[in-house]
Design an enzyme around this catalytic site. Structure first.
Site: not given
Ligand code: MV4
Length: 512
Positions: A125, A209, A244, A301
């Site tokens: 990331k 962040e 999630h 994907r």
């Protein structure tokens, strides 16, 4: 887009390195475009739909994924033995494993997915943030590199302004994440995030962040070929999820204006181009109430929710994946693309929405999926089969299309109502509640929809339902115990005790 025959390599036989609905999905398109198919399976999957649909099937090993669908060498061995020239990984399992993509190439097999370097770059990331910065893709304020000095990190958090979010560099899907509201909590949270990331990924690197408080999750589908063409196929709204895990998705998003859509689409294309992306991918954004958008991650994907994009664009994404994997150019120009109508996906899981969505695997005694105009069901299990504990408990994806959002919602309500499952508890009633909920209807919701608007007690049976079930159970019990004394329909009909015609009570969920 012009053909460049020199780089073309024809695929004739595809090994599908997956199971369930996505394996079925891929096999179907292979059949339509004239490719032979090879399935692989674990022991409990030997009679599964993907095995039956494929032209040939090979055993990998026992149930655990590590002994079957994750066994790279065994899968590549089957590909060679069966004469397959390409491998489609589906989603999950080996689909975002750069080493697997490399191993396929080393064995002379085409990996139907992006290049290994693109998978690797987007999997890290912090590397992805660096690329997005260079490509001018908006991101939440934060650090571009991993940071390990707690004092320096705390100072950066002060600069960014609280609340901040500590994320794992190797993360994704929410693991190793910590929201910090108060500077006094920062160092503790950082230690927690690092150790969680270390044990989950063997990589304790974290970055920071600005925390976006009530965002929507909006993602763009992209397609790229090896001829320098990268296009987007608009967005999917995926805010309705829990832990999630997405549950309801739709296309288009109700909030994007044509201007913001065009801007975000262009940013998604730059994101993909920045890492030399080819094949299908998804760029995820967080979107705030002012329609500011921030890059979140890129999924390298085909995604679970791709059918809503197929409904509104008319494009078969798996067919395009195969095309570009053969080195051929995309079958379309950006100007050819438009969205027509609206599509919604409800994921039908064997989970109990009244009990924290706990998985409820088991035999599927009945599975009668809805159909009719504008209804598509991608199922990976069938009646008589079983939702296995070893894998994801998704039974099917129910998608509907309508000319308008309202029409798609009404069609979804009808389809959910028509859907019959027995043997396992499902998320169907949750989806029905969501469809009827005023927050969903109005399009005004964020990633907190489930926590804010879903009251599990609305799914608990009321007293009347309990009484009915008890009466039915007692009658059935009596019928099995004393067959000759059980009341017959004829008796009931003649003595007037059974005058009420059979009537299926439809539970209308208003969400109120
Ligand atoms: C965020 C965020 C708020 N602000 N980043 C969730 C998983 C991983 N992909 C990143 N995630 C988030 N990143 C900033 N700067 C909120 C989330 C988040 C979330 C995002 C999309 C859908 C559901 C979510 C649930 C919790 C947190």
């Amino acid at each position: 887009m012009t053909e460049t025959p020199s780089s073309a390599r024809k695929i004739r036989k595809v090994l599908v390195a997956n199971r369930g609905e996505i394996a079925v999905r891929v096999i179907r398109t292979c059949q339509e475009v004239g490719l032979a198919t090879v399935a692989v399976y674990s022991d409990p999957d030997r009679l599964a739909p993907h095995v039956r649909l494929a032209d040939e099937a090979y055993r990998l090993g026992p149930a655990p994924a590590s002994d079957s669908y994750l066994k790279m060498d065994a899968i590549i061995e089957v590909a060679k033995e069966s004469g397959a020239d390409a491998i489609h990984p589906g989603y999950g399992f080996l689909s975002e494993n750069a080493d697997f993509a490399t191993a396929c190439a080393a064995a002379g097999l085409i990996f139907i997915g992006p290049p290994p370097d693109a998978i690797r770059a987007m999997g890290d990331k912090t590397a992805a943030r660096q690329l997005m910065k260079e490509a001018g893709v908006p991101m939440a304020p934060g650090t571009t590199d991993a940071i390990d000095d707690a004092d320096r990190a705390a100072a950066i958090a002060d600069d960014i302004g609280y609340p901040v979010l500590i994320k794992a560099a190797a993360g994704g899907g929410g693991k190793g994440m910590r929201i910090v509201h108060d500077p006094g909590e920062f160092k503790r949270a950082m230690r927690g995030a690092r150790s969680e990331a270390q044990s989950a990924f063997g990589d304790g690197r974290v970055f920071i962040e600005k925390y976006i408080e009530e965002p929507r999750h909006i993602e763009f589908q992209i397609l790229a070929d090896e001829h320098g063409n990268t296009i987007h196929l608009f967005e999917r709204e995926c805010s309705i999820q829990r832990r999630h895990q997405k549950v309801i998705e739709e296309a288009p998003s109700s909030v994007l204006t044509p201007e913001v859509r065009a801007e975000m689409g262009a940013a998604a294309v730059r994101a993909a181009a920045s890492c030399g992306y080819t094949n299908a991918g998804t760029v995820e954004f967080l979107v705030d109430s002012d329609l500011n958008y921030y890059f979140m991650e890129m999924n390298t994907r085909l995604q679970v929710e791709h059918p809503v994009t197929e409904w509104v664009t008319g494009i078969d994404l798996v067919a395009e994946q195969i095309r570009v994997a053969e080195g051929r150019p995309l079958d379309m120009e950006p100007g050819d693309l438009s969205m027509h109508g609206h599509a919604i996906e409800c994921r039908v899981y064997a989970e109990d929405p009244a009990n924290q969505f706990l998985p409820d695997p088991g035999p599927l005694h009945r599975h009668a999926a809805p159909s009719g105009f504008g209804v598509r069901v991608d199922a990976g299990v069938e009646q008589g089969g079983e939702v296995l504990i070893h894998y994801d408990p998704m039974i099917s994806k129910l998608t509907t299309w309508g000319r308008t959002r309202d029409e798609a919602i009404r069609r979804m309500e009808r389809a959910l109502d028509e859907y019959e499952v027995a043997g396992v508890t499902t998320t169907i009633p949750f989806c029905a509640v969501a469809m009827g909920h005023e927050a969903f209807r109005s399009g005004q919701f964020s990633t907190h929809f489930v926590d804010e608007h879903f009251d599990p007690s609305v799914l608990a049976p009321d007293d009347e339902t309990h009484d009915t079930v008890a009466a039915l159970a007692a009658t059935l019990y009596r019928a099995t115990q004393q067959t000759d004394e059980a009341p017959s329909i004829e008796q009931g009909a003649t003595d007037g005790a059974c005058m009420s015609p059979w009537r299926r009570r439809r539970q209308r969920h208003t969400g109120a």
